[in-house]
Design a protein around this motif. Structure first.
Motif, mmCIF file in Angstrom:
data_model
loop_
_atom_site.group_PDB
_atom_site.id
_atom_site.type_symbol
_atom_site.label_atom_id
_atom_site.label_comp_id
_atom_site.label_asym_id
_atom_site.label_seq_id
_atom_site.Cartn_x
_atom_site.Cartn_y
_atom_site.Cartn_z
ATOM 1 N N LYS A 7 0.745 -1.335 -0.001
ATOM 2 C CA LYS A 7 0.001 -0.096 -0.121
ATOM 3 C C LYS A 7 0.891 1.246 -0.064
ATOM 4 N N PRO A 8 0.650 2.065 -1.093
ATOM 5 C CA PRO A 8 1.357 3.433 -1.089
ATOM 6 C C PRO A 8 0.879 4.402 0.180
ATOM 7 N N LEU A 9 1.733 5.300 0.146
ATOM 8 C CA LEU A 9 1.293 6.550 1.208
ATOM 9 C C LEU A 9 -0.333 7.069 0.961
ATOM 10 N N LEU A 10 -0.249 7.229 -0.506
ATOM 11 C CA LEU A 10 -1.593 7.823 -0.559
ATOM 12 C C LEU A 10 -2.800 6.969 -0.131
ATOM 13 N N LEU A 11 -2.712 5.793 -0.423
ATOM 14 C CA LEU A 11 -3.703 4.811 -0.083
ATOM 15 C C LEU A 11 -3.924 4.592 1.444
ATOM 16 N N ARG A 12 -2.722 4.608 2.062
ATOM 17 C CA ARG A 12 -2.806 4.512 3.508
ATOM 18 C C ARG A 12 -3.335 5.595 4.111
ATOM 19 N N SER A 13 -2.879 6.895 3.680
ATOM 20 C CA SER A 13 -3.803 8.048 4.232
ATOM 21 C C SER A 13 -5.223 8.038 3.947
ATOM 22 N N CYS A 14 -5.540 7.591 2.855
ATOM 23 C CA CYS A 14 -7.064 7.594 2.568
ATOM 24 C C CYS A 14 -7.920 6.694 3.478
ATOM 25 N N GLU A 15 -7.152 5.440 3.617
ATOM 26 C CA GLU A 15 -7.691 4.426 4.434
ATOM 27 C C GLU A 15 -8.103 5.055 5.938
ATOM 28 N N ALA A 16 -7.249 5.941 6.241
ATOM 29 C CA ALA A 16 -7.126 6.628 7.596
ATOM 30 C C ALA A 16 -7.857 7.797 7.614
ATOM 31 N N GLY A 17 -8.636 8.038 6.816
ATOM 32 C CA GLY A 17 -9.373 9.326 6.452
ATOM 33 C C GLY A 17 -8.841 10.631 6.334
ATOM 34 N N PHE A 18 -7.751 10.672 5.946
ATOM 35 C CA PHE A 18 -6.800 11.832 6.030
ATOM 36 C C PHE A 18 -6.804 12.588 4.573
ATOM 37 N N PHE A 19 -6.805 11.628 3.530
ATOM 38 C CA PHE A 19 -6.716 12.137 2.149
ATOM 39 C C PHE A 19 -7.561 11.536 1.080
ATOM 40 N N GLY A 20 -8.376 11.899 0.513
ATOM 41 C CA GLY A 20 -9.255 11.367 -0.572
ATOM 42 C C GLY A 20 -10.674 10.655 -0.003
ATOM 43 N N LYS A 21 -11.222 9.956 -0.533
ATOM 44 C CA LYS A 21 -12.309 9.107 -0.036
ATOM 45 C C LYS A 21 -12.273 7.663 -0.098
ATOM 46 N N ASN A 22 -12.556 6.824 0.821
ATOM 47 C CA ASN A 22 -12.412 5.359 0.768
ATOM 48 C C ASN A 22 -13.740 4.815 0.658
ATOM 49 N N HIS A 23 -14.099 4.098 -0.171
ATOM 50 C CA HIS A 23 -15.530 3.450 -0.546
ATOM 51 C C HIS A 23 -15.523 1.908 0.085
ATOM 52 N N ILE A 24 -15.732 1.577 1.378
ATOM 53 C CA ILE A 24 -15.409 0.113 1.673
ATOM 54 C C ILE A 24 -16.859 -0.609 1.631
ATOM 55 N N TYR A 25 -16.724 -1.874 1.333
ATOM 56 C CA TYR A 25 -17.829 -2.664 1.096
ATOM 57 C C TYR A 25 -17.512 -3.894 1.546
ATOM 58 N N LYS A 26 -18.260 -5.085 1.749
ATOM 59 C CA LYS A 26 -18.023 -6.295 2.216
ATOM 60 C C LYS A 26 -16.774 -7.163 1.992
ATOM 61 N N TYR A 37 -7.703 3.264 -6.272
ATOM 62 C CA TYR A 37 -7.034 2.170 -5.759
ATOM 63 C C TYR A 37 -8.076 0.877 -5.572
ATOM 64 N N LEU A 38 -7.845 -0.384 -6.283
ATOM 65 C CA LEU A 38 -9.029 -1.262 -6.167
ATOM 66 C C LEU A 38 -8.418 -2.262 -5.243
ATOM 67 N N SER A 39 -9.118 -2.575 -4.327
ATOM 68 C CA SER A 39 -8.585 -3.877 -3.212
ATOM 69 C C SER A 39 -9.716 -4.797 -3.095
ATOM 70 N N GLY A 40 -9.437 -6.241 -3.034
ATOM 71 C CA GLY A 40 -10.275 -7.203 -2.596
ATOM 72 C C GLY A 40 -10.738 -7.843 -3.844
ATOM 73 N N GLU A 41 -12.344 -8.196 -3.707
ATOM 74 C CA GLU A 41 -12.960 -8.600 -4.814
ATOM 75 C C GLU A 41 -13.714 -7.433 -5.347
ATOM 76 N N PRO A 42 -14.002 -7.707 -6.653
ATOM 77 C CA PRO A 42 -14.480 -6.376 -7.618
ATOM 78 C C PRO A 42 -16.206 -6.342 -7.069
ATOM 79 N N ASP A 43 -16.595 -5.175 -6.820
ATOM 80 C CA ASP A 43 -18.035 -4.753 -6.914
ATOM 81 C C ASP A 43 -18.188 -3.917 -8.066
#
Length: 222
Positions: A7-26, A37-43
Motif C-alpha cells: 500500500k502506497p502512502l496515498l492509499l494508507r492516508s486515504c484509509e485513515a480518512g486523511f486524504f481522498g475518499k475510501n469506499h468500503i464494502y463487504k 485504488y482497487l482492493s479485494g473482490e470487485p464490486d
C-alpha cells in the motif's frame, strides 16, 4: 509485475480518512486518492457508480481479481507502468553542476507556497501548515519558478515527493538541485520520503539519490 503489492502512502492516508475518499464494502474497497485504488473482490455496481461515468480515471489494482475484472471489461483501456521506489534512511547526494548565476534556488517558503508552482502545496491548509509538515525547494529564473520539488502530502511524518520543471528548462539538471535541497531538509527533520515514479526518467533520478526499486506496477486509464 502488474499488481501493486504494498500500500502506497496515498492509499494508507486515504484509509485513515486523511486524504481522498475510501469506499468500503463487504469484500473490498475502492479508494479515491489521486489514483483510484482497487482492493479485494470487485464490486461491479459500485465501480460503475464511481468510475464508469467519468473519463480519465487512473486505476491501480491491488488484487488479481480486480485486474481480471479490468482486463475483461475494459480490454482496450490504455495503461502504463509506474515504479514504486523503496524508501531509504540514507540518501545519496550526487555531485551536481553548480547552478548558473541566473538561477536562484530557494526553500519552499510562504512566497513559493502562494505561487503554487505546478500545483505544489495544494494539499496543505496554508503556508504555515506546509512549513511545519511539508518540505520542498524551487528554482527561480527571471521572476518565475521554473523547477520545483515538493511534498504532495504529509501523513504521520511521511511525505510523498513530487517534482516538475517547465518544459523549456528541462535537461539542465535544475530539478536535481531542488530534490537535493528538499531531501537534506527531510533528513534533518527525520521525514520519511516516498517516491512513486511515473516514468523511467523519474525512476533513474530516484536511483541517483539512493532509492531502490520496490516494484513496478501497471496503471489502467478508464
Amino acid at each position: 509485475m502488474e499488481i501493486l503489492q504494498s500500500k502506497p502512502l496515498l492509499l494508507r492516508s486515504c484509509e485513515a480518512g486523511f486524504f481522498g475518499k475510501n469506499h468500503i464494502y463487504k469484500n473490498g474497497s475502492i479508494a479515491e486518492a489521486l489514483f483510484t485504488y482497487l482492493s479485494g473482490e470487485p464490486d461491479e455496481e459500485l465501480f460503475n457508480q464511481l468510475c464508469a461515468p467519468k473519463c480519465g480515471r487512473h486505476l491501480v489494482c491491488l488484487s488479481q481479481s480486480w485486474q481480471n475484472f479490468i482486463q475483461k471489461n475494459f480490454s482496450d483501456a490504455e495503461n502504463y507502468v509506474r515504479y514504486q521506489m523503496k524508501s531509504t534512511d540514507h540518501f545519496i547526494f550526487p555531485d551536481l553542476r553548480k547552478l548558473s548565476s541566473e538561477f536562484e534556488i530557494q526553500k519552499f517558503g510562504k512566497k513559493e507556497f502562494e505561487a503554487k508552482p505546478f500545483s505544489h502545496g495544494t494539499n496543505y491548509k496554508n503556508a504555515e501548515d506546509f512549513a511545519e509538515n511539508g518540505a520542498g525547494a524551487v528554482i527561480w529564473h527571471d521572476g518565475k519558478i521554473v523547477s520545483s520539488a515538493s511534498s504532495f502530502i504529509t501523513f504521520k511524518n511521511e511525505i510523498e515527493l513530487d517534482f516538475s520543471t517547465l518544459e523549456d528548462y528541462r535537461r539542465k539538471g535544475l530539478v536535481n538541485h531542488c530534490i537535493s535541497k528538499m531531501l537534506r531538509d527531510c533528513e534533518d527533520r527525520a521525514l520519511k520520503v516516498h517516491w512513486d515514479a511515473q516514468t523511467e526518467v523519474s525512476r533513474d533520478i530516484a536511483f541517483k539519490f539512493g532509492f531502490t526499486l520496490n516494484q513496478s506496477y501497471k496503471v489502467y486509464i478508464v
